[in-house]
Design a protein around this motif. Structure first.
Motif, short mmCIF file in Angstrom:
data_model
loop_
_atom_site.label_atom_id
_atom_site.label_comp_id
_atom_site.label_asym_id
_atom_site.label_seq_id
_atom_site.Cartn_x
_atom_site.Cartn_y
_atom_site.Cartn_z
N ASP A 1 0.80 -1.17 -0.08
CA ASP A 1 -0.11 -0.02 -0.04
C ASP A 1 0.86 1.25 0.11
OD1 ASP A 1 -2.61 -0.97 -0.04
OD2 ASP A 1 -2.36 -1.78 1.89
N ALA A 2 1.94 1.21 0.70
CA ALA A 2 2.79 2.63 0.93
C ALA A 2 3.49 2.63 -0.65
CB ALA A 2 4.01 2.17 1.75
N LEU A 3 3.89 1.62 -1.36
CA LEU A 3 4.60 1.69 -2.34
C LEU A 3 3.50 2.43 -3.60
CD1 LEU A 3 6.80 -1.37 -2.59
CD2 LEU A 3 7.29 1.06 -1.86
N LEU A 4 2.38 1.79 -3.27
CA LEU A 4 1.29 2.32 -4.58
C LEU A 4 1.04 3.71 -4.03
CD1 LEU A 4 -0.90 0.66 -6.54
CD2 LEU A 4 -2.42 1.30 -4.83
N ALA A 5 0.89 4.13 -2.86
CA ALA A 5 0.66 5.44 -2.55
C ALA A 5 1.84 6.59 -3.11
CB ALA A 5 0.64 5.94 -1.09
N ALA A 6 3.08 5.95 -3.24
CA ALA A 6 4.14 6.73 -3.63
C ALA A 6 4.19 6.74 -5.25
CB ALA A 6 5.49 6.07 -3.34
N ALA A 7 3.52 5.56 -5.87
CA ALA A 7 3.40 5.57 -7.25
C ALA A 7 2.33 6.79 -7.63
CB ALA A 7 2.87 4.34 -7.70
N ILE A 8 1.21 6.79 -6.98
CA ILE A 8 0.05 7.85 -7.10
C ILE A 8 0.75 9.40 -7.18
CG2 ILE A 8 -2.11 8.66 -6.16
CD1 ILE A 8 -2.93 5.88 -5.35
N THR B 1 -2.63 -7.08 -8.52
CA THR B 1 -3.69 -6.62 -9.16
C THR B 1 -4.79 -6.16 -8.01
OG1 THR B 1 -4.70 -8.70 -9.69
CG2 THR B 1 -3.89 -7.48 -11.28
N PHE B 2 -4.87 -7.00 -7.03
CA PHE B 2 -5.71 -6.65 -5.87
C PHE B 2 -5.40 -5.31 -5.12
CE2 PHE B 2 -2.65 -9.80 -4.24
CZ PHE B 2 -2.21 -9.10 -3.00
N ILE B 3 -4.24 -4.92 -5.18
CA ILE B 3 -3.70 -3.76 -4.52
C ILE B 3 -3.99 -2.56 -5.41
CG2 ILE B 3 -1.80 -2.37 -3.76
CD1 ILE B 3 -0.46 -4.74 -2.33
N ALA B 4 -3.67 -2.90 -6.80
CA ALA B 4 -3.51 -1.66 -7.80
C ALA B 4 -5.15 -1.47 -8.17
CB ALA B 4 -2.80 -1.91 -8.77
N GLU B 5 -6.03 -2.35 -8.10
CA GLU B 5 -7.39 -2.29 -8.79
C GLU B 5 -7.91 -0.85 -8.67
OE1 GLU B 5 -11.78 -4.19 -8.46
OE2 GLU B 5 -10.42 -4.55 -6.79
N GLN B 6 -8.20 -0.52 -7.49
CA GLN B 6 -8.98 0.75 -7.46
C GLN B 6 -8.40 1.95 -7.96
OE1 GLN B 6 -10.24 1.52 -3.44
NE2 GLN B 6 -11.14 3.71 -3.93
N ALA B 7 -6.99 2.26 -7.79
CA ALA B 7 -6.22 3.32 -8.05
C ALA B 7 -6.47 3.15 -9.93
CB ALA B 7 -4.79 3.37 -7.67
N VAL B 8 -6.32 2.13 -10.52
CA VAL B 8 -6.32 1.95 -11.82
C VAL B 8 -7.70 2.39 -12.55
CG1 VAL B 8 -6.10 0.49 -13.86
CG2 VAL B 8 -4.35 0.24 -12.06
N ARG B 9 -8.70 1.74 -11.70
CA ARG B 9 -9.99 2.07 -12.24
C ARG B 9 -10.25 3.73 -12.04
NH1 ARG B 9 -13.16 -2.44 -12.87
NH2 ARG B 9 -12.51 -4.44 -11.64
N GLU B 10 -9.71 4.11 -10.90
CA GLU B 10 -10.11 5.60 -10.99
C GLU B 10 -9.05 6.70 -11.66
OE1 GLU B 10 -9.54 6.18 -6.59
OE2 GLU B 10 -11.49 5.13 -6.15
N GLY B 11 -8.29 5.84 -12.48
CA GLY B 11 -7.47 6.91 -13.39
C GLY B 11 -6.19 7.32 -12.76
N LYS B 12 -6.03 7.00 -11.39
CA LYS B 12 -4.64 7.48 -10.64
C LYS B 12 -3.40 6.95 -11.24
CE LYS B 12 -7.46 8.72 -6.50
NZ LYS B 12 -7.60 8.25 -4.93
#
Length: 304
Positions: A223-230, A240-251
């Protein structure tokens, strides 16, 4: 002394690490729980639990005896449930080890629904991305995500996930979009601390190949690494189960979509291949049904 009652008290004390917690859970006085365990130790002629002012820990004899107690109590439960226990509502306590991100984002809603449908079930969860010793930790079950099982694991595969390489639109605008995994070395990538290699795996021509990365940020939390990517700090390799929502939202956007990652299996791991209590089997069946062969989080692969 009722031997089985004493065994049940001992198992619960070993699992919860507290006489007071067991007394509260079993609705009895703490002194009763203490006497039950003391009587068991007196009968066996050995110490099972090492007591101190701060914590309780099992002796080496206690660790070995705990496994036997669980086996015996499991057989008793099976005998009492009868041969048709699948027709009975599951009941009892479940202690489960599960990974942080997948457990919080995906499993918690499923556990909640399972508890609503089975009011006689109580659940205790311990979140950790590291492998738990199921016997020493007193776990009925562990959920783990891995590319392969360890030797000796007693497990059932209940689902799968894949990894995706993701980056924010802002990062890609500033630094360009890699077209091949070999180009990752030129980008700021993020390293997951529980992964040994400073490289990422991709399936090319039916074979898994590893490509080195330049790791600008490392963490033991997906989750921390995903936040840094955003935030646009770099590129992340996320399930995919971590990235799913951010990809759907276009972040975040999926990059290197033509280079899939090796599939990760989602496994329910048991402490042994002996008798599995009805409540454990019921939960595993439920999770397998909910996750299924086409998990919702993998749908983002078709969005790339």
């Amino acid at each position: 002394m009722d031997r089985l009652d004493s065994m049940r008290c001992f198992v619960r004390v070993a699992e919860l690490g507290s006489f007071s917690a067991v007394a509260q859970q079993m609705n009895m006085a703490r002194s009763v729980v203490t006497r039950q365990v003391a009587a068991l130790e007196a009968h066996l002629g050995t110490k099972l639990i090492a007591r101190s002012t701060r914590r309780l820990s099992l002796t080496s004899t206690g660790v070995a005896y705990l496994e036997k107690c669980r086996e015996i109590l499991g057989l008793v439960e099976a005998a009492e449930a009868g041969l048709n226990d699948d027709q009975q509502a599951p009941r009892g306590h479940l202690r489960i080890s599960l990974p942080y991100s997948f457990g919080i984002h995906q499993l918690m809603p499923m556990f909640g629904d399972f508890m609503v449908a089975n009011p006689d079930i109580s659940i205790e969860l311990e979140f950790s991305d590291r492998r738990a010793n199921l016997f020493e930790g007193g776990f009925d079950l562990a959920i783990r995500i891995a590319s392969r099982l360890e030797p000796g694991d007693v497990a059932r595969k209940i689902g799968h996930s894949q990894g995706v390489v993701v980056a924010s639109p802002d990062y890609l605008l500033r630094h360009g979009r890699p077209q091949h995994p070999s180009e990752l070395i030129q980008h700021a990538c993020f390293g997951y601390l529980l992964t040994v290699r400073a490289s990422w795996a991709f399936v090319i021509g039916g074979e898994t190949q590893w490509f080195p990365i330049t790791s600008r940020l490392e963490a033991n939390s997906g989750d921390a690494l995903l936040a840094a990517a955003i935030q646009g700090l770099g590129i992340s390799y996320a399930p995919t189960f971590i990235a799913e929502q951010a990809v759907r939202e276009g972040k975040l956007e999926i990059v290197l979509a033509n280079f899939p990652s090796p599939e990760l299996g989602i496994y329910a791991i048991l402490p042994s291949n002996r008798y599995v209590p009805h409540r454990v089997r019921a939960l595993i069946d439920y999770l397998a049904q909910r996750i299924g062969h086409a998990p919702v989080w993998d749908e983002i692969l078709r969005m790339a």
